[in-house]
Design a protein around this motif. Structure first.
Motif, mmCIF file in Angstrom:
data_model
loop_
_atom_site.group_PDB
_atom_site.id
_atom_site.type_symbol
_atom_site.label_atom_id
_atom_site.label_comp_id
_atom_site.label_asym_id
_atom_site.label_seq_id
_atom_site.Cartn_x
_atom_site.Cartn_y
_atom_site.Cartn_z
ATOM 1 N N THR A 111 -5.399 -11.480 -12.165
ATOM 2 C CA THR A 111 -4.771 -10.056 -12.239
ATOM 3 C C THR A 111 -6.083 -8.828 -12.584
ATOM 4 O O THR A 111 -6.027 -7.837 -12.029
ATOM 5 N N ALA A 112 -6.872 -9.611 -13.347
ATOM 6 C CA ALA A 112 -8.177 -8.530 -13.680
ATOM 7 C C ALA A 112 -8.839 -8.387 -12.414
ATOM 8 O O ALA A 112 -9.472 -7.218 -12.263
ATOM 9 N N LEU A 113 -9.013 -9.397 -11.477
ATOM 10 C CA LEU A 113 -9.748 -9.169 -10.261
ATOM 11 C C LEU A 113 -9.071 -8.125 -9.543
ATOM 12 O O LEU A 113 -9.712 -7.428 -8.588
ATOM 13 N N TYR A 114 -7.476 -8.147 -9.363
ATOM 14 C CA TYR A 114 -7.316 -7.106 -8.673
ATOM 15 C C TYR A 114 -7.321 -5.619 -9.051
ATOM 16 O O TYR A 114 -7.540 -4.892 -8.290
ATOM 17 N N ALA A 115 -7.510 -5.821 -10.454
ATOM 18 C CA ALA A 115 -7.686 -4.424 -11.188
ATOM 19 C C ALA A 115 -9.293 -3.956 -10.826
ATOM 20 O O ALA A 115 -9.264 -2.889 -10.433
ATOM 21 N N GLN A 116 -10.026 -4.880 -10.823
ATOM 22 C CA GLN A 116 -11.514 -4.553 -10.470
ATOM 23 C C GLN A 116 -11.727 -4.086 -9.153
ATOM 24 O O GLN A 116 -12.709 -3.340 -8.992
ATOM 25 N N MET A 117 -10.938 -4.794 -8.246
ATOM 26 C CA MET A 117 -11.076 -4.297 -6.845
ATOM 27 C C MET A 117 -10.258 -2.981 -6.592
ATOM 28 O O MET A 117 -10.188 -2.750 -5.474
ATOM 29 N N GLY A 118 -9.686 -2.513 -7.508
ATOM 30 C CA GLY A 118 -8.646 -1.287 -7.170
ATOM 31 C C GLY A 118 -7.611 -1.365 -6.610
ATOM 32 O O GLY A 118 -7.067 -0.512 -6.033
ATOM 33 N N LEU A 119 -6.809 -2.247 -6.694
ATOM 34 C CA LEU A 119 -5.594 -2.832 -5.766
ATOM 35 C C LEU A 119 -4.336 -2.774 -6.623
ATOM 36 O O LEU A 119 -3.357 -2.783 -6.065
ATOM 37 N N THR A 120 -4.566 -2.509 -8.109
ATOM 38 C CA THR A 120 -3.316 -2.531 -8.750
ATOM 39 C C THR A 120 -2.117 -1.425 -8.340
ATOM 40 O O THR A 120 -1.011 -1.883 -8.287
ATOM 41 N N ASP A 121 -2.839 -0.274 -7.930
ATOM 42 C CA ASP A 121 -1.702 0.524 -7.611
ATOM 43 C C ASP A 121 -1.175 0.470 -6.108
ATOM 44 O O ASP A 121 -0.426 1.312 -5.761
ATOM 45 N N TYR A 122 -1.770 -0.284 -5.434
ATOM 46 C CA TYR A 122 -1.297 -0.513 -3.965
ATOM 47 C C TYR A 122 -0.618 -1.858 -3.725
ATOM 48 O O TYR A 122 -0.454 -2.166 -2.526
ATOM 49 N N ASN A 124 2.328 -2.857 -3.711
ATOM 50 C CA ASN A 124 3.529 -2.688 -2.952
ATOM 51 C C ASN A 124 3.580 -2.170 -1.688
ATOM 52 O O ASN A 124 4.434 -1.641 -0.849
ATOM 53 N N THR A 125 2.346 -1.800 -1.286
ATOM 54 C CA THR A 125 1.968 -0.954 -0.168
ATOM 55 C C THR A 125 1.681 -1.889 0.980
ATOM 56 O O THR A 125 0.966 -2.684 0.897
ATOM 57 N N ALA A 126 2.434 -1.370 2.166
ATOM 58 C CA ALA A 126 1.984 -2.163 3.426
ATOM 59 C C ALA A 126 0.447 -2.141 3.835
ATOM 60 O O ALA A 126 0.045 -0.938 3.619
ATOM 61 N N VAL A 127 -0.037 -3.115 4.365
ATOM 62 C CA VAL A 127 -1.449 -3.205 4.756
ATOM 63 C C VAL A 127 -1.606 -1.980 5.753
ATOM 64 O O VAL A 127 -2.798 -1.367 6.006
ATOM 65 N N SER A 128 -0.716 -2.214 6.692
ATOM 66 C CA SER A 128 -0.763 -1.186 7.756
ATOM 67 C C SER A 128 -0.975 0.572 7.253
ATOM 68 O O SER A 128 -1.478 1.310 8.280
ATOM 69 N N LYS A 129 -0.764 0.930 5.895
ATOM 70 C CA LYS A 129 -0.909 2.041 5.478
ATOM 71 C C LYS A 129 -2.064 2.239 4.616
ATOM 72 O O LYS A 129 -2.349 3.504 4.221
ATOM 73 N N LEU A 130 -2.867 1.271 4.843
ATOM 74 C CA LEU A 130 -3.999 1.253 3.816
ATOM 75 C C LEU A 130 -5.204 1.843 4.908
ATOM 76 O O LEU A 130 -5.186 1.604 5.812
ATOM 77 N N MET A 134 -9.835 0.088 1.926
ATOM 78 C CA MET A 134 -8.773 -0.670 1.130
ATOM 79 C C MET A 134 -8.717 -2.039 1.693
ATOM 80 O O MET A 134 -8.391 -2.967 0.934
ATOM 81 N N LYS A 135 -8.517 -1.988 2.904
ATOM 82 C CA LYS A 135 -8.073 -3.343 3.866
ATOM 83 C C LYS A 135 -9.313 -4.312 3.620
ATOM 84 O O LYS A 135 -8.959 -5.546 3.267
ATOM 85 N N LYS A 136 -10.535 -3.873 3.592
ATOM 86 C CA LYS A 136 -11.838 -4.850 3.408
ATOM 87 C C LYS A 136 -11.597 -5.213 1.727
ATOM 88 O O LYS A 136 -11.991 -6.437 1.521
#
Length: 222
Positions: A111-122, A124-130, A134-136
């Motif tokens: 969970t901390a890794l997700y936050a450190q990579m700035g993914l927490t707010d995304y 539920n977002t489809a990858v196609s919209k990134l 962000m995809k990287k």
């Protein structure tokens, strides 16, 4: 320790890798540079076990990395140039898809890794919209969450903006500081300073670049 000895690989009659040998200790950050088409991506795919070499060996801690008794997927995390994510799925579902030990999905460090990579707010977002950046981040996170000992990255920050590069570089440096080994290809001169060792791939052979500050001297070795 990672030991790569006498790796060779050919596409039909074209010899791409001739005699690639090097070693990497825990904490090594190894960069590989060279002309387009010189075989950098091919080398990484061989080291990741995606392609079978024509000759040579890859060993980790003295044992063949891709032997039947060794689960290389627990040791090596590989992020190719092309985005491996499923665009119709959310960030959360993509990360779950690549998570090897599903029970680890809710642990604090992941969970901390997700936050450190700035993914927490995304999540539920489809990858196609990134964005591509962000995809990287998601691609790199998908392998980091499995705690590999070796991380293999093919141009991880190509065409990304500076904030995204900074986030990725911070995670990669943290990975090596904890004893992980990184092998990556780059065309980014600014990334040379990240490397503990920089190699040039030319004519199918790796040559150590001792002077990484002189860009023109490096170019002459290509």
């Amino acid at each position: 320790m990672l030991q790569v000895e006498h790796i060779s690989f050919a596409y039909r009659k074209k010899q791409v890798l001739r005699d690639v040998s090097f070693t990497a200790d825990a904490g090594a950050f190894i960069g590989i540079i060279g002309k387009n088409g010189c075989g950098k991506s091919t080398l990484l795919s061989v080291l990741a076990g995606v392609r079978q070499p024509d000759g040579g060996s890859v060993c980790f801690q003295g044992a063949p990395l891709f032997s039947k008794g060794n689960d290389a997927a627990d040791i090596v995390g590989y992020v190719p140039q092309l985005n491996p994510l499923l665009p119709e799925l959310s960030v959360r579902d993509n990360l779950k898809l690549w998570l090897r030990n599903k029970a680890d999905g809710a642990t604090e460090d992941v969970t901390a890794l997700y936050a450190q990579m700035g993914l927490t707010d995304y999540m539920n977002t489809a990858v196609s919209k990134l964005s591509e950046g962000m995809k990287k981040r998601v691609s790199i996170t998908s392998v980091l969450q499995n705690h590999p000992k070796i991380l293999i990255l093919d141009e991880p920050s190509a065409a990304l903006d500076l904030p995204c590069k900074e986030i990725i570089h911070a995670q990669l440096l943290s990975f090596t500081q904890k004893g992980g080994i990184i092998l990556f290809t780059t065309h980014e001169e600014a990334e040379f300073s990240l490397c503990t060792t920089l190699y040039i791939l030319k004519d199918g052979i790796l040559v150590r670049a001792d002077d990484t500050q002189d860009k023109h001297a490096l170019i002459q070795q290509f």
